[in-house]
Scaffold this motif. Structure first.
Motif, PDB file in Angstrom:
ATOM      1  N   SER A 131     -16.049  15.312  -8.706  1.00 55.72           N
ATOM      2  CA  SER A 131     -14.671  15.063  -9.136  1.00 55.72           C
ATOM      3  C   SER A 131     -13.785  14.245  -7.980  1.00 55.72           C
ATOM      4  O   SER A 131     -13.185  13.529  -8.309  1.00 55.72           O
ATOM      5  N   LYS A 132     -13.971  14.646  -6.912  1.00 61.44           N
ATOM      6  CA  LYS A 132     -13.198  14.120  -5.664  1.00 61.44           C
ATOM      7  C   LYS A 132     -13.679  12.364  -5.740  1.00 61.44           C
ATOM      8  O   LYS A 132     -12.946  11.645  -5.442  1.00 61.44           O
ATOM      9  N   ASN A 133     -14.947  12.318  -5.712  1.00 58.42           N
ATOM     10  CA  ASN A 133     -15.331  10.806  -5.606  1.00 58.42           C
ATOM     11  C   ASN A 133     -14.820  10.014  -6.748  1.00 58.42           C
ATOM     12  O   ASN A 133     -14.371   8.858  -6.681  1.00 58.42           O
ATOM     13  N   GLU A 134     -14.829  10.829  -7.946  1.00 59.65           N
ATOM     14  CA  GLU A 134     -14.356  10.126  -8.964  1.00 59.65           C
ATOM     15  C   GLU A 134     -12.782   9.931  -9.089  1.00 59.65           C
ATOM     16  O   GLU A 134     -12.346   8.678  -9.263  1.00 59.65           O
ATOM     17  N   GLN A 135     -12.161  10.956  -8.286  1.00 59.66           N
ATOM     18  CA  GLN A 135     -10.741  10.570  -8.225  1.00 59.66           C
ATOM     19  C   GLN A 135     -10.617   9.543  -7.177  1.00 59.66           C
ATOM     20  O   GLN A 135      -9.668   8.423  -7.505  1.00 59.66           O
ATOM     21  N   ARG A 136     -11.139   9.397  -6.262  1.00 59.48           N
ATOM     22  CA  ARG A 136     -11.029   8.292  -5.298  1.00 59.48           C
ATOM     23  C   ARG A 136     -11.353   6.937  -5.717  1.00 59.48           C
ATOM     24  O   ARG A 136     -10.746   6.140  -5.817  1.00 59.48           O
ATOM     25  N   LEU A 137     -12.413   6.896  -6.737  1.00 60.43           N
ATOM     26  CA  LEU A 137     -12.692   5.656  -7.392  1.00 60.43           C
ATOM     27  C   LEU A 137     -11.589   5.215  -8.477  1.00 60.43           C
ATOM     28  O   LEU A 137     -11.425   4.014  -8.373  1.00 60.43           O
ATOM     29  N   ILE A 138     -11.148   6.278  -8.894  1.00 59.30           N
ATOM     30  CA  ILE A 138     -10.002   6.084  -9.849  1.00 59.30           C
ATOM     31  C   ILE A 138      -8.780   5.414  -9.006  1.00 59.30           C
ATOM     32  O   ILE A 138      -7.923   4.302  -9.498  1.00 59.30           O
ATOM     33  N   GLN A 139      -8.404   6.313  -8.035  1.00 62.72           N
ATOM     34  CA  GLN A 139      -7.292   5.790  -7.194  1.00 62.72           C
ATOM     35  C   GLN A 139      -7.481   3.992  -6.480  1.00 62.72           C
ATOM     36  O   GLN A 139      -6.875   3.408  -6.615  1.00 62.72           O
ATOM     37  N   MET A 140      -8.764   3.888  -6.225  1.00 67.11           N
ATOM     38  CA  MET A 140      -9.106   2.559  -5.747  1.00 67.11           C
ATOM     39  C   MET A 140      -8.826   1.477  -6.843  1.00 67.11           C
ATOM     40  O   MET A 140      -8.490   0.570  -6.586  1.00 67.11           O
ATOM     41  N   LYS A 141      -9.435   2.146  -8.009  1.00 66.03           N
ATOM     42  CA  LYS A 141      -9.107   0.998  -9.019  1.00 66.03           C
ATOM     43  C   LYS A 141      -7.577   0.699  -9.257  1.00 66.03           C
ATOM     44  O   LYS A 141      -7.130  -0.402  -9.560  1.00 66.03           O
ATOM     45  N   GLY A 142      -6.873   1.719  -9.211  1.00 72.97           N
ATOM     46  CA  GLY A 142      -5.419   1.662  -9.487  1.00 72.97           C
ATOM     47  C   GLY A 142      -4.684   0.642  -8.354  1.00 72.97           C
ATOM     48  O   GLY A 142      -4.155  -0.040  -8.833  1.00 72.97           O
ATOM     49  N   LEU A 143      -5.344   1.040  -7.023  1.00 74.88           N
ATOM     50  CA  LEU A 143      -4.711   0.121  -5.998  1.00 74.88           C
ATOM     51  C   LEU A 143      -5.141  -1.243  -6.140  1.00 74.88           C
ATOM     52  O   LEU A 143      -4.340  -2.057  -5.910  1.00 74.88           O
ATOM     53  N   LYS A 144      -6.196  -1.386  -6.794  1.00 71.34           N
ATOM     54  CA  LYS A 144      -6.886  -2.963  -6.782  1.00 71.34           C
ATOM     55  C   LYS A 144      -6.139  -3.555  -7.692  1.00 71.34           C
ATOM     56  O   LYS A 144      -5.638  -4.622  -7.875  1.00 71.34           O
ATOM     57  N   THR A 145      -5.753  -2.739  -8.956  1.00 67.36           N
ATOM     58  CA  THR A 145      -4.736  -3.346 -10.005  1.00 67.36           C
ATOM     59  C   THR A 145      -3.156  -3.708  -9.528  1.00 67.36           C
ATOM     60  O   THR A 145      -2.685  -4.671  -9.697  1.00 67.36           O
ATOM     61  N   GLU A 146      -2.807  -2.701  -8.573  1.00 68.73           N
ATOM     62  CA  GLU A 146      -1.647  -2.887  -8.097  1.00 68.73           C
ATOM     63  C   GLU A 146      -1.490  -4.160  -6.946  1.00 68.73           C
ATOM     64  O   GLU A 146      -0.614  -4.826  -6.985  1.00 68.73           O
ATOM     65  N   VAL A 147      -2.597  -4.402  -6.265  1.00 71.94           N
ATOM     66  CA  VAL A 147      -2.776  -5.428  -5.312  1.00 71.94           C
ATOM     67  C   VAL A 147      -2.902  -6.519  -6.213  1.00 71.94           C
ATOM     68  O   VAL A 147      -2.107  -7.975  -5.762  1.00 71.94           O
ATOM     69  N   GLN A 148      -3.614  -6.512  -7.174  1.00 71.68           N
ATOM     70  CA  GLN A 148      -3.690  -7.897  -7.841  1.00 71.68           C
ATOM     71  C   GLN A 148      -2.144  -8.189  -8.763  1.00 71.68           C
ATOM     72  O   GLN A 148      -1.888  -9.356  -8.541  1.00 71.68           O
ATOM     73  N   LYS A 149      -1.485  -7.106  -9.046  1.00 70.22           N
ATOM     74  CA  LYS A 149      -0.167  -7.563  -9.541  1.00 70.22           C
ATOM     75  C   LYS A 149       0.816  -8.070  -8.507  1.00 70.22           C
ATOM     76  O   LYS A 149       1.587  -9.069  -8.720  1.00 70.22           O
ATOM     77  N   VAL A 150       0.668  -7.485  -7.144  1.00 76.16           N
ATOM     78  CA  VAL A 150       1.528  -8.134  -6.133  1.00 76.16           C
ATOM     79  C   VAL A 150       1.143  -9.443  -5.845  1.00 76.16           C
ATOM     80  O   VAL A 150       1.907 -10.307  -5.443  1.00 76.16           O
ATOM     81  N   ARG A 151      -0.160  -9.762  -5.723  1.00 73.38           N
ATOM     82  CA  ARG A 151      -0.691 -11.072  -5.546  1.00 73.38           C
ATOM     83  C   ARG A 151      -0.238 -11.989  -6.480  1.00 73.38           C
ATOM     84  O   ARG A 151       0.134 -12.963  -6.202  1.00 73.38           O
ATOM     85  N   ASP A 152      -0.251 -11.748  -7.820  1.00 73.60           N
ATOM     86  CA  ASP A 152       0.170 -12.727  -8.988  1.00 73.60           C
ATOM     87  C   ASP A 152       1.522 -12.574  -8.815  1.00 73.60           C
ATOM     88  O   ASP A 152       2.017 -13.952  -8.804  1.00 73.60           O
ATOM     89  N   SER A 153       2.388 -11.649  -8.350  1.00 73.53           N
ATOM     90  CA  SER A 153       3.837 -11.734  -8.371  1.00 73.53           C
ATOM     91  C   SER A 153       4.334 -12.826  -6.902  1.00 73.53           C
ATOM     92  O   SER A 153       5.047 -13.721  -7.078  1.00 73.53           O
ATOM     93  N   VAL A 154       3.275 -12.662  -5.907  1.00 70.12           N
ATOM     94  CA  VAL A 154       3.835 -13.627  -4.862  1.00 70.12           C
ATOM     95  C   VAL A 154       3.343 -14.966  -5.218  1.00 70.12           C
ATOM     96  O   VAL A 154       4.057 -16.062  -4.670  1.00 70.12           O
ATOM     97  N   ASN A 155       2.355 -15.222  -5.738  1.00 66.32           N
ATOM     98  CA  ASN A 155       1.837 -16.397  -6.004  1.00 66.32           C
ATOM     99  C   ASN A 155       2.996 -17.139  -7.226  1.00 66.32           C
ATOM    100  O   ASN A 155       3.262 -18.395  -6.983  1.00 66.32           O
ATOM    101  N   ALA A 156       3.374 -16.313  -8.031  1.00 61.34           N
ATOM    102  CA  ALA A 156       4.451 -16.838  -8.905  1.00 61.34           C
ATOM    103  C   ALA A 156       5.626 -17.348  -8.042  1.00 61.34           C
ATOM    104  O   ALA A 156       6.382 -18.376  -8.574  1.00 61.34           O
TER     105      ALA A 156
END
Length: 146
Positions: free
Chosen positions: A76-101
């Protein structure tokens, strides 16, 4: 293995519904009291004279077998980390898109400013030529008048 399992299984809730006056209740209670005395004695005697050799296999496994990271942290801890990493990845993508815009908008603004500056330079050059023409006309009229 069997003896240890038998001693430990005594403490599971199997006595629900026993009447205090029944012989089953007193038998289970007596067996639990005996187990409560035998388990610590077994653990102590198994450790001091034999360094754990006489311990039940479950105790040796618990103490001496190396655990894998999944066993330590749990899946469950590994799954939580994976979920957190996916969340961070989407946030980074949003920031990247925002900066590009923002960069795209700033490039467009810069291009518009350059165009306006070129237009202003052309207008200024026209005005300068017009002033130059007026000055030479004024100079010529003063020469001819004077």
């Amino acid at each position: 293995r069997g003896a240890w399992k038998g001693l430990v299984d005594v403490y599971h809730d199997r006595d629900q519904g026993f009447n205090v006056l029944s012989s089953e209740f007193w038998g289970v209670l007596l067996f639990r009291i005996i187990a409560a005395m035998l388990i610590p004695i077994w653990l102590v005697l198994g450790f001091f004279p034999t360094a754990g050799f006489l311990w039940p296999p479950q105790v040796r496994e618990k103490l001496f077998v190396q655990k894998k990271p999944d066993d330590i942290f749990g899946a469950s801890k590994n799954e939580q980390r994976l979920i957190q990493m996916k969340g961070l990845k989407t946030e980074v993508q949003k920031v990247r898109d925002s900066v590009n815009a923002m960069m795209k908008k700033q490039r467009e603004d810069l291009s518009n400013m350059r165009y306006e500056l070129t237009q202003m330079n052309a207008e200024m050059a026209k005005e300068m030529n017009h002033i130059k023409g007026l000055t030479s006309l004024l100079f010529e009229s003063q020469l001819s008048a004077g």
